[in-house]
Each structure stands twice: as C-alpha cells, then as structure tokens.
Enzyme design. Sequence first.
Site, PDB file in Angstrom:
ATOM      1  N   SER A  19      37.768  32.703  35.972  1.00  0.00           N
ATOM      2  CA  SER A  19      37.706  32.946  37.324  1.00  0.00           C
ATOM      3  C   SER A  19      36.461  33.318  37.735  1.00  0.00           C
ATOM      4  O   SER A  19      35.597  33.586  36.511  1.00  0.00           O
ATOM      5  CB  SER A  19      38.492  34.254  37.728  1.00  0.00           C
ATOM      6  OG  SER A  19      38.460  35.049  38.948  1.00  0.00           O
ATOM      7  N   TYR A  25      42.181  42.402  35.036  1.00  0.00           N
ATOM      8  CA  TYR A  25      41.986  40.964  35.381  1.00  0.00           C
ATOM      9  C   TYR A  25      40.490  40.679  34.786  1.00  0.00           C
ATOM     10  O   TYR A  25      40.486  39.739  34.290  1.00  0.00           O
ATOM     11  CB  TYR A  25      42.263  40.665  36.775  1.00  0.00           C
ATOM     12  CG  TYR A  25      42.148  39.382  37.475  1.00  0.00           C
ATOM     13  CD1 TYR A  25      43.305  38.548  37.281  1.00  0.00           C
ATOM     14  CD2 TYR A  25      41.087  38.733  37.757  1.00  0.00           C
ATOM     15  CE1 TYR A  25      43.234  37.185  37.726  1.00  0.00           C
ATOM     16  CE2 TYR A  25      41.021  37.540  38.113  1.00  0.00           C
ATOM     17  CZ  TYR A  25      42.263  36.744  38.272  1.00  0.00           C
ATOM     18  OH  TYR A  25      42.301  35.195  38.630  1.00  0.00           O
TER      19      TYR A  25
END
Length: 260
Positions: A142, A155
């Site tokens: 990401s 995350y």
Amino acid sequence: MLKGKNALVTGSTSGIGLGIATALAEAGCGIILNGFGDPAEIERISTDLQGRFGIKTHYSGADMSKPAEIRTMIAEAEAALGSVDVLVNNAGIQFTASIDEFPDDKWDAIIAINMSATFHAMKAALPGMKSRGWGRIINIASAHGLVASPNKVAYVAAKHGVVGMTKVAAIEAANTGVTVNAICPGWVLTPLVEKQIAANAKQSGISEEQAKHDLLAEKQPLLEFTTPAHLGALAVFLCGDAAATMTGIALPVDGAWTAQ
Ligand code: NAD
C-alpha cells in the site's frame, strides 16, 4: 502469455484480488481463488473465469490468519492444478483508531492477515517455484507501506513489514528464476474503502460523493481512484519477460501520494 502457469491470489473473492485474478486468467493462468464470501457468489466467480477464459480454477477457503491453513492451501493448490507459479499476497483488512485506543485483538488480526500471511505463503510456495526455475511473487502492500497516516498503526506497520520482507525474499531468490515485488496502491474503490467513505460521510454529515472527493484530495494530487483492473494489468506485466529483472521493488500506483 501465461498459458500453463497457475496463479494463487489470496483475498480474490472481492476488490483488488478479484481484479488481479481476472487479469491473470485472461492472460491464460489457471487460478486458485481464496477469500471469504457467499459460496454461491464464489462459485459464480469461478464458473465465470472458466467460461470466459477457458482456464482451470480451484478455490480455497483458507483463513489467512492461520499459518497451518495457509500451508494446506498451497499444498492443495499444487495438487489440484499441478503448481503455484504466481503467488499474489493480497488478502487484507483495515481498522482505524489511535494507538492509545487501538484494540489488541484488531492489532493481532491485522498483523496476522496483512503481514504474517505473506511470510507463511511465500515460505510454502518458494520451494516449488525454485525447483521449477520460475516464479512470480507479487505482494499487495500500500502507499501505507511507504508512508504513514494517523489512526492506522497496525495497517501501516503491517504494510511496511510486507515491503521489507519483499526485499529480503527478492535478494534470497535472485538467480533462481523467481522475482518478488510489492505493489503499493493509493486509493482503490473497493468494499474495504467504501466502508471508510461511508463512515467519513456519516461522521462529517456530508454526501458519499463529497466524502469520496475529500478522501482522495487529502492524500492524492491525482483525484482519481486506481481500479482493480489497473492493478490486474500491472500484475500481468510483472509476470512477463519484460519484468524478468525487476525484483525487490515497491512500486507505488498512487496518483503521486508518496511523491510529496
Ligand atoms: P476487499 O475488502 O475488497 O477484499 C479483501 C479480500 O480479502 C476479500 O476477498 C476477503 O474475503 C479477503 N480476506 C479478508 N480476510 C481474510 C482472511 N482472514 N483470510 C482470507 N481472506 C481474507 O479489499 P481490497 O481493497 O480489495 O484490498 C485488497 C488488498 O489491497 C489489501 O491487502 C489492502 O490492504 C490492499 N490495498 C487496498 C487499497 C484500497 O484503496 N482499496 C489501497 C492499498 C492497498
């Protein structure tokens, strides 16, 4: 282009994983689907891929938070289709809260699914790839594997971990015919992000359209969502001969988010 190869895409019952599985199927790969969802819908996806692209499919309902299930998934996929030549580690979840309020069980789940699963799947798939002298591992990290945002501690930690282990795996697999790369998307409009948009709209009392615009504008100079199909095409490129020496990279596809 990838006829005779088989690809396992974790979390391919939805969103980015489904987009990548579809693009790899179109390129001729047999597909091992994985992820949660309504069994009838998963069966429909499987039949659709077989019918449109004339490829074989296999489905594993393995839970990516469970290392033993990951090992079994790889072994069953190799038995069912003959090999796992392409591994796309994509399954992921999200939860947002500040560090002082972040629930321990959410931390554990995100680290397990978004990070440790990538280690366990690479560990299980690499021996077969090396023995055949060809393999492609694509880890879906990401923009949050490169930079941070508040309220996403698990995350961001997990995605930075994925970028790190991608580099280690690429170095270890050099000269074996196996490449290992990470893709670092910015915003992609999938169920994972739709939940965040709906929550932001509710919290700020604005329309979902406005919340979508605000979400993009906060991070990305380029005010468009990347699509699962864009990422599917990139995955196919990384499996091709032109990418034979591209390994160990973390490739942003993020509308200049991390260029700033
Ligand atoms: P999504 O919610 O649409 O899909 C997630 C998939 O993972 C589903 O198939 C789900 O069933 C599966 N999954 C979840 N938990 C699982 C588990 N324990 N075991 C097996 N499968 C499980 O999400 P998405 O947006 O397509 O995200 C896919 C990946 O892309 C994630 O790793 C996410 O972090 C990453 N990503 C997404 C965006 C974005 O903007 N959507 C941006 C950057 C990175």
